[in-house]
Scaffold this active site. Structure first.
Site, mmCIF file in Angstrom:
data_model
loop_
_atom_site.group_PDB
_atom_site.id
_atom_site.type_symbol
_atom_site.label_atom_id
_atom_site.label_comp_id
_atom_site.label_asym_id
_atom_site.label_seq_id
_atom_site.Cartn_x
_atom_site.Cartn_y
_atom_site.Cartn_z
ATOM 1 N N GLY A 177 74.195 138.171 -15.260
ATOM 2 C CA GLY A 177 75.124 138.766 -14.302
ATOM 3 C C GLY A 177 75.011 140.284 -14.342
ATOM 4 O O GLY A 177 74.852 140.860 -15.411
ATOM 5 N N ARG A 214 69.563 134.706 -13.264
ATOM 6 C CA ARG A 214 69.802 133.967 -14.508
ATOM 7 C C ARG A 214 68.611 133.079 -14.856
ATOM 8 O O ARG A 214 68.739 132.126 -15.618
ATOM 9 C CB ARG A 214 71.079 133.143 -14.391
ATOM 10 C CG ARG A 214 72.338 133.985 -14.229
ATOM 11 C CD ARG A 214 73.590 133.158 -14.433
ATOM 12 N NE ARG A 214 74.803 133.878 -14.070
ATOM 13 C CZ ARG A 214 75.489 134.662 -14.902
ATOM 14 N NH1 ARG A 214 75.081 134.832 -16.125
ATOM 15 N NH2 ARG A 214 76.594 135.258 -14.485
ATOM 16 N N ARG A 243 84.467 133.868 -19.266
ATOM 17 C CA ARG A 243 84.359 132.417 -19.351
ATOM 18 C C ARG A 243 84.540 131.900 -20.773
ATOM 19 O O ARG A 243 85.018 130.813 -20.986
ATOM 20 C CB ARG A 243 83.040 131.929 -18.756
ATOM 21 C CG ARG A 243 81.816 132.276 -19.571
ATOM 22 C CD ARG A 243 80.560 131.669 -18.982
ATOM 23 N NE ARG A 243 80.385 132.061 -17.594
ATOM 24 C CZ ARG A 243 80.225 131.197 -16.600
ATOM 25 N NH1 ARG A 243 80.206 129.911 -16.839
ATOM 26 N NH2 ARG A 243 80.040 131.645 -15.385
ATOM 27 N N ASP A 297 81.642 140.915 -20.049
ATOM 28 C CA ASP A 297 82.734 140.254 -20.773
ATOM 29 C C ASP A 297 82.968 140.842 -22.164
ATOM 30 O O ASP A 297 83.920 140.472 -22.838
ATOM 31 C CB ASP A 297 82.435 138.757 -20.904
ATOM 32 C CG ASP A 297 82.433 138.048 -19.556
ATOM 33 O OD1 ASP A 297 82.969 138.608 -18.592
ATOM 34 O OD2 ASP A 297 81.893 136.924 -19.482
ATOM 35 N N THR A 328 76.833 142.994 -21.326
ATOM 36 C CA THR A 328 77.773 141.931 -21.002
ATOM 37 C C THR A 328 79.050 142.539 -20.443
ATOM 38 O O THR A 328 79.698 143.340 -21.115
ATOM 39 C CB THR A 328 78.144 141.063 -22.229
ATOM 40 O OG1 THR A 328 79.418 140.462 -21.998
ATOM 41 C CG2 THR A 328 78.219 141.854 -23.521
ATOM 42 N N HIS A 366 84.297 138.691 -8.556
ATOM 43 C CA HIS A 366 83.170 139.617 -8.724
ATOM 44 C C HIS A 366 83.497 141.074 -8.417
ATOM 45 O O HIS A 366 82.664 141.944 -8.686
ATOM 46 C CB HIS A 366 81.993 139.137 -7.873
ATOM 47 C CG HIS A 366 81.414 137.855 -8.391
ATOM 48 N ND1 HIS A 366 81.990 136.638 -8.118
ATOM 49 C CD2 HIS A 366 80.361 137.616 -9.203
ATOM 50 C CE1 HIS A 366 81.301 135.698 -8.720
ATOM 51 N NE2 HIS A 366 80.311 136.254 -9.392
ATOM 52 N N ASP A 376 81.234 140.323 -24.880
ATOM 53 C CA ASP A 376 81.227 139.210 -25.836
ATOM 54 C C ASP A 376 79.915 139.081 -26.608
ATOM 55 O O ASP A 376 79.484 137.970 -26.923
ATOM 56 C CB ASP A 376 81.548 137.899 -25.110
ATOM 57 C CG ASP A 376 80.542 137.568 -24.020
ATOM 58 O OD1 ASP A 376 79.715 138.439 -23.685
ATOM 59 O OD2 ASP A 376 80.585 136.441 -23.506
ATOM 60 N N ASP A 394 73.099 137.256 -23.980
ATOM 61 C CA ASP A 394 72.485 136.381 -24.989
ATOM 62 C C ASP A 394 71.357 135.524 -24.418
ATOM 63 O O ASP A 394 70.330 135.323 -25.067
ATOM 64 C CB ASP A 394 73.537 135.514 -25.699
ATOM 65 C CG ASP A 394 74.433 134.741 -24.747
ATOM 66 O OD1 ASP A 394 74.357 134.964 -23.521
ATOM 67 O OD2 ASP A 394 75.212 133.897 -25.230
HETATM 68 O O1 F6P Z 1 78.721 136.131 -17.697
HETATM 69 C C1 F6P Z 1 79.478 137.136 -17.153
HETATM 70 C C2 F6P Z 1 80.281 136.655 -15.996
HETATM 71 O O2 F6P Z 1 80.749 137.804 -15.374
HETATM 72 C C3 F6P Z 1 81.432 135.730 -16.323
HETATM 73 O O3 F6P Z 1 82.600 136.340 -16.758
HETATM 74 C C4 F6P Z 1 81.596 134.999 -15.021
HETATM 75 O O4 F6P Z 1 82.161 133.758 -15.209
HETATM 76 C C5 F6P Z 1 80.190 134.859 -14.569
HETATM 77 O O5 F6P Z 1 79.498 135.948 -15.064
HETATM 78 C C6 F6P Z 1 80.014 134.781 -13.089
HETATM 79 O O6 F6P Z 1 78.682 134.536 -12.829
HETATM 80 P P1 F6P Z 1 77.998 134.467 -11.418
HETATM 81 O O7 F6P Z 1 77.710 135.883 -11.013
HETATM 82 O O8 F6P Z 1 76.776 133.675 -11.652
HETATM 83 O O9 F6P Z 1 78.970 133.833 -10.481
#
Ligand code: F6P
Length: 342
Positions: free
Chosen positions: A10, A71, A172, A128, A126, A272, A130, A103
């Site tokens: 992301g 991803r 998440r 998040d 990240t 987002h 994390d 990760d």
């Molecule tokens: O992994 C980071 C993150 O921002 C999460 O908090 C969220 O659930 C996810 O990405 C959203 O991913 P995508 O952009 O694939 O919808």
């Protein structure tokens, strides 16, 4: 020296600041940079763009990543010929690869380094917050500021209408964004994935505040917060091609509050918006420092390494499973932040 750069997973504010810093430091040493487009997909399919000082000028404050992200994990796709990554690395004339990712993305870097001796340097990323490698990851500060501003705005309209507002944040598997922004906004309750949701405790807490005269409330909930409730599927995974998606914990919490407290309740799922737009000053500076440090590692040929960020200091560490492991919210901190809720 030709240095490849790749952003995976992301996106988050600050990625362009990292790219710009790497490009500048490499150029200053007489080298050049090549952007690998859309994460690992770009290496497997050989999609690239040149990255020059001129082209990366002015991108420090720009959100997203100019080289794209995905991803794609070649190790998770049985149809991918893994040797193509190594072959394309060579045919592009690359001498090193700077990998900016979480990760999953860094896990691929680790395996390609081990399996094919790919000369990689990792930068933890990240939104998040994390990852074990970083006390604070660039992008997190921006996200927290966005959530805090949204929460502040929700609070004034909640007060006018005597409502409860539920604000669902990203996160998440960890509650850093929800906890930080929740504290900053003076939330009345904060729910995070690390602590199973106790609905009774939350309702009692909100009810006590209402009885004490408080007519509105703000609840901040991370998208990955878990509720042991048969009627609720909000925290179940919904399959997507690349990543399980979460949906529904915010509206579920709102419905529960409305039903049990008999107070009008509204939900905002911020989504987002938290990952988009310009990075804060703090994120621009941190991202730039990381980019410069990564370029230094490349120039010193310190491959198979990752940058860590701890207590304000950026250091070199080996790229190992341990150093790219996930990191949960510090529960002591959560307890301190939520002490008044009981
Ligand atoms: O992994 C980071 C993150 O921002 C999460 O908090 C969220 O659930 C996810 O990405 C959203 O991913 P995508 O952009 O694939 O919808």
């Amino acid at each position: 020296m030709n240095v490849g750069l790749l952003t995976g997973g992301g996106d988050c504010p600050g990625l362009n600041a990292v790219i710009r810093a790497v490009v500048r430091r490499v150029a200053a040493s007489g080298g050049r940079c090549t952007g690998i487009l859309e994460g690992w997909r770009g290496l497997v399919r050989k999609m690239t763009m040149p990255l020059t000082v001129t082209e990366t000028d002015g991108i420090i404050g720009q959100g997203g990543t100019i080289i794209g992200s995905s991803r794609t994990n070649p190790y998770k796709n049985p149809d991918t010929d893994l040797t193509s990554a190594r072959n394309h690395f060579e045919s592009l004339g690359l001498d090193a690869l700077v990998v900016i990712g979480g990760d999953d993305t860094l896990g691929v870097a680790l395996r390609l380094h081990n399996d094919f001796a790919l000369p990689v340097v990792g930068i933890p990323k990240t939104i998040d917050n994390d990852l074990a490698a970083a006390d604070f990851s660039f992008g997190f500060d921006t996200a927290v500021n966005i959530v805090t501003e949204a929460a502040d705005r929700l609070r004034t309209t909640a007060e006018s209408h005597r409502r409860v507002m539920v604000l669902e944040t990203m996160g998440r598997r960890c509650g850093w964004i929800a906890c930080y922004a929740g504290v900053a906004a003076g939330a009345d309750y904060i729910l995070v994935p690390e602590v199973p949701v106790d609905l009774r405790r939350m309702i009692d807490s909100l009810a006590r505040r209402r009885q004490a005269g408080k007519k509105s409330a703000l609840v901040v909930v991370a998208e990955g917060a878990r509720v042991e409730e048969p009627a609720h599927d909000g925290n179940l995974s919904h399959e997507s091609l690349s990543n399980p998606r979460l949906a529904g914990i915010g509206p579920f919490i709102a419905r529960t509050i409305e039903k049990q407290l008999h107070v009008e309740t509204r939900t905002l799922v911020l989504g987002h918006v938290q990952r988009g737009g310009a990075p804060t000053t703090a994120d621009r500076v941190l991202a730039t420092r990381l980019g410069l440090a990564a370029a230094d590692l490349v120039l010193r040929k310190r491959f198979g390494s990752i940058l860590t960020y701890s207590r304000g200091v950026i250091s070199e560490a080996p790229l190992t499973a341990e150093n790219i492991a996930a990191r949960s919210l510090d529960l002591d901190y959560y307890e301190a932040a939520t002490a008044g809720f009981a």
